[in-house]
Motif scaffolding. Sequence first.
Motif, PDB file in Angstrom:
ATOM      1  N   LEU A   1      40.615  41.550  32.857  1.00  0.00           N
ATOM      2  CA  LEU A   1      39.649  40.449  32.857  1.00  0.00           C
ATOM      3  C   LEU A   1      40.260  39.182  33.457  1.00  0.00           C
ATOM      4  CD1 LEU A   1      38.053  41.118  29.386  1.00  0.00           C
ATOM      5  CD2 LEU A   1      36.788  40.964  31.543  1.00  0.00           C
TER       6      LEU A   1
ATOM      7  N   HIS B   1      38.627  37.507  36.647  1.00  0.00           N
ATOM      8  CA  HIS B   1      37.764  36.389  36.250  1.00  0.00           C
ATOM      9  C   HIS B   1      38.527  35.181  35.706  1.00  0.00           C
ATOM     10  CE1 HIS B   1      34.302  38.964  36.863  1.00  0.00           C
ATOM     11  NE2 HIS B   1      34.850  39.877  36.100  1.00  0.00           N
TER      12      HIS B   1
ATOM     13  N   GLY C   1      37.474  34.768  31.924  1.00  0.00           N
ATOM     14  CA  GLY C   1      37.300  36.203  31.703  1.00  0.00           C
ATOM     15  C   GLY C   1      38.181  36.719  30.586  1.00  0.00           C
TER      16      GLY C   1
ATOM     17  N   GLY D   1      28.566  39.851  28.787  1.00  0.00           N
ATOM     18  CA  GLY D   1      29.861  40.078  29.422  1.00  0.00           C
ATOM     19  C   GLY D   1      30.052  41.487  29.935  1.00  0.00           C
TER      20      GLY D   1
ATOM     21  N   LYS E   1      31.028  41.735  33.704  1.00  0.00           N
ATOM     22  CA  LYS E   1      32.387  41.214  33.925  1.00  0.00           C
ATOM     23  C   LYS E   1      33.437  42.226  33.473  1.00  0.00           C
ATOM     24  CE  LYS E   1      31.550  36.286  33.864  1.00  0.00           C
ATOM     25  NZ  LYS E   1      31.678  35.030  33.174  1.00  0.00           N
TER      26      LYS E   1
END
Length: 115
Positions: free
Chosen positions: A46, A50, A54, A79, A82
Amino acid sequence: MAAAAFERRVLRSAAEHHYLRVRLELPDGGARPNAAQFKQLVVTALRELHGEVGAALPVDVLTYEEKTLSAILRVISSGLVKLWSALTLLGFYQNRRCAFRVLQTSPSTCIIRQQ
């Protein structure tokens, strides 16, 4: 003769969370991550895609099987994309090639656990 009319409908789930069944593939073998290392790998994925926003996404590892490198993850519904994209694009674990495979997604844990 009248042309056929098509209408596109998109239904959004009202579920608060989504669940993903995932498997980590390590083609080179070697050390397998334990549950804490697996969770850190998810956070790293993440963060790499991101950034810190993230990495702050609340993701829970509900189950993890070290033998098969399979897990059930829970993420807030907003989310899901993502998390899925970050896992898909992650390519390395401890300087070795790796790949996450998303095997199943669902807004219900019951459906995920039945498989």
